[in-house]
Design a protein around this motif. Structure first.
Motif, PDB file in Angstrom:
ATOM      1  N   THR A 157      33.441  61.628  41.878  1.00 20.32           N
ATOM      2  CA  THR A 157      33.697  60.207  41.654  1.00 20.32           C
ATOM      3  C   THR A 157      34.592  59.646  42.751  1.00 20.32           C
ATOM      4  O   THR A 157      34.345  58.543  43.267  1.00 20.32           O
ATOM      5  N   VAL A 158      35.603  60.407  43.144  1.00 17.94           N
ATOM      6  CA  VAL A 158      36.551  59.975  44.171  1.00 17.94           C
ATOM      7  C   VAL A 158      35.860  59.760  45.516  1.00 17.94           C
ATOM      8  O   VAL A 158      36.189  58.828  46.258  1.00 17.94           O
ATOM      9  N   ILE A 159      34.900  60.627  45.864  1.00 21.30           N
ATOM     10  CA  ILE A 159      34.231  60.486  47.165  1.00 21.30           C
ATOM     11  C   ILE A 159      32.995  59.583  47.077  1.00 21.30           C
ATOM     12  O   ILE A 159      32.164  59.567  47.970  1.00 21.30           O
ATOM     13  N   ASN A 160      32.914  58.815  45.989  1.00 21.37           N
ATOM     14  CA  ASN A 160      31.887  57.782  45.837  1.00 21.37           C
ATOM     15  C   ASN A 160      30.472  58.333  45.647  1.00 21.37           C
ATOM     16  O   ASN A 160      29.509  57.830  46.234  1.00 21.37           O
ATOM     17  N   CYS A 161      30.347  59.355  44.812  1.00 18.20           N
ATOM     18  CA  CYS A 161      29.011  59.812  44.428  1.00 18.20           C
ATOM     19  C   CYS A 161      28.433  58.882  43.364  1.00 18.20           C
ATOM     20  O   CYS A 161      29.176  58.219  42.633  1.00 18.20           O
ATOM     21  N   VAL A 162      27.134  58.841  43.290  1.00 15.77           N
ATOM     22  CA  VAL A 162      26.427  58.036  42.294  1.00 15.77           C
ATOM     23  C   VAL A 162      25.651  58.991  41.402  1.00 15.77           C
ATOM     24  O   VAL A 162      24.946  59.876  41.892  1.00 15.77           O
ATOM     25  N   PHE A 163      25.773  58.821  40.108  1.00 15.11           N
ATOM     26  CA  PHE A 163      25.160  59.743  39.157  1.00 15.11           C
ATOM     27  C   PHE A 163      23.924  59.108  38.523  1.00 15.11           C
ATOM     28  O   PHE A 163      23.964  57.974  38.056  1.00 15.11           O
ATOM     29  N   MET A 164      22.849  59.877  38.492  1.00  9.13           N
ATOM     30  CA  MET A 164      21.562  59.346  38.056  1.00  9.13           C
ATOM     31  C   MET A 164      20.970  60.180  36.914  1.00  9.13           C
ATOM     32  O   MET A 164      20.980  61.411  36.965  1.00  9.13           O
ATOM     33  N   GLN A 165      20.464  59.501  35.911  1.00 11.42           N
ATOM     34  CA  GLN A 165      19.729  60.150  34.825  1.00 11.42           C
ATOM     35  C   GLN A 165      18.248  60.074  35.168  1.00 11.42           C
ATOM     36  O   GLN A 165      17.618  59.025  35.022  1.00 11.42           O
ATOM     37  N   ARG A 166      17.708  61.169  35.656  1.00  9.54           N
ATOM     38  CA  ARG A 166      16.355  61.138  36.221  1.00  9.54           C
ATOM     39  C   ARG A 166      15.276  60.785  35.197  1.00  9.54           C
ATOM     40  O   ARG A 166      14.218  60.278  35.556  1.00  9.54           O
ATOM     41  N   LYS A 167      15.527  61.035  33.920  1.00 11.05           N
ATOM     42  CA  LYS A 167      14.519  60.759  32.891  1.00 11.05           C
ATOM     43  C   LYS A 167      14.644  59.342  32.319  1.00 11.05           C
ATOM     44  O   LYS A 167      13.838  58.935  31.492  1.00 11.05           O
ATOM     45  N   ASP A 168      15.663  58.621  32.765  1.00 13.88           N
ATOM     46  CA  ASP A 168      15.893  57.265  32.283  1.00 13.88           C
ATOM     47  C   ASP A 168      15.625  56.299  33.438  1.00 13.88           C
ATOM     48  O   ASP A 168      16.460  56.131  34.321  1.00 13.88           O
ATOM     49  N   ARG A 169      14.459  55.694  33.458  1.00 16.21           N
ATOM     50  CA  ARG A 169      14.059  54.854  34.587  1.00 16.21           C
ATOM     51  C   ARG A 169      15.011  53.679  34.792  1.00 16.21           C
ATOM     52  O   ARG A 169      15.384  53.358  35.926  1.00 16.21           O
ATOM     53  N   ARG A 170      15.422  53.047  33.703  1.00 16.50           N
ATOM     54  CA  ARG A 170      16.317  51.894  33.825  1.00 16.50           C
ATOM     55  C   ARG A 170      17.647  52.299  34.441  1.00 16.50           C
ATOM     56  O   ARG A 170      18.143  51.631  35.362  1.00 16.50           O
ATOM     57  N   GLN A 171      18.219  53.418  33.964  1.00 17.48           N
ATOM     58  CA  GLN A 171      19.486  53.873  34.520  1.00 17.48           C
ATOM     59  C   GLN A 171      19.323  54.316  35.969  1.00 17.48           C
ATOM     60  O   GLN A 171      20.219  54.100  36.794  1.00 17.48           O
ATOM     61  N   SER A 172      18.174  54.908  36.299  1.00 24.48           N
ATOM     62  CA  SER A 172      17.920  55.334  37.679  1.00 24.48           C
ATOM     63  C   SER A 172      17.906  54.135  38.621  1.00 24.48           C
ATOM     64  O   SER A 172      18.465  54.193  39.725  1.00 24.48           O
TER      65      SER A 172
END
Length: 239
Positions: A116-131
């Protein structure tokens, strides 16, 4: 087996050791520039990543580092052979960067905090809207001057064969207009995936010439995905 046990113990101890620095990084002066903040935030993760790779017994060769633009944000696009790809790129590509990562990593104690500190982005691959929301978040970070790494295959190939590139990953570039830097990784799967144990191996990282917005602005996602995949594949094949 012994190397794997030592590596895991070292990983755990280093994470605990990193906590005071993590607290300091979270309190960095807001007056710092984006470049200054990212540099300070990435110093310890970079050292940590290189030490993990070296402890695994990897011999790493990096070619054409001069292709990485020294100023401004870039989108690194890389093939994905194994779990060591993140510490390899974090430790051996000399530019602060975050990663487009799967959501599960955020839940790993200390590791998730650092990401989080180094600015990563987290993705839920099975959730198209969140992706899609994650892509928008990543594009905003790029526009604000933070470099990112994306693995368009979406998962590890665990070998030399490169999977299909997901076109949606390239919205990061099309929505931010930053340079795309193609990176090829050869041999990282040998460090763990080949035998499911950490073992020595030779890894080669090749950095391609940046593709600037003026060169891809008229392409759609699929065309851009095909272009970058072909560049990375060609880099892998060249000795």
């Amino acid at each position: 087996m012994i190397r794997t046990v030592i590596w895991v113990i070292y990983l755990a101890l280093y994470l605990i050791y990193s906590l005071p620095t993590l607290c300091k990084v979270k309190r960095l002066e807001p007056s710092l520039t984006v470049a200054e903040r990212d540099k300070l935030s990435s110093e310890l993760p970079k050292r940590w990543a290189r030490s993990l790779v070296k402890l695994a017994g990897a011999e790493v060769t990096v070619e054409r580092m001069e292709n990485v633009p020294s100023e401004g944000a870039v989108l690194f696009v890389s093939n994905h052979q194994g779990d060591f790809d993140i510490p390899l790129l974090l430790g051996y590509i000399d530019k602060p960067k975050g990663f487009i990562s799967k959501e599960e990593v955020r839940k790993v104690p200390i590791v998730g905090w650092w990401m989080t500190v180094i600015n990563c982005v987290f993705m839920q691959r099975k959730d198209r809207r969140q992706s899609l929301q994650a892509i928008d978040e990543g594009a905003k970070l790029l526009r604000n001057g933070h470099s990112l790494v994306v693995f368009p295959e979406g998962t590890r190939s665990k070998g030399n064969e490169m999977g299909r590139f997901k076109a949606g990953s390239f919205r990061l570039a099309l929505q931010s207009n930053v340079p795309i830097v193609p990176v090829s990784i050869n041999g990282s799967y040998k460090l763990f995936e080949e035998k499911r144990l950490i073992q020595p191996g030779a890894v080669e990282i090749k950095v391609g010439k940046p593709i600037y917005h003026r060169e891809y602005k008229d392409m759609d996602e699929k065309e851009l995905a095909t272009l970058v995949r072909n560049i990375i594949k060609d880099q892998q094949m060249k000795e």
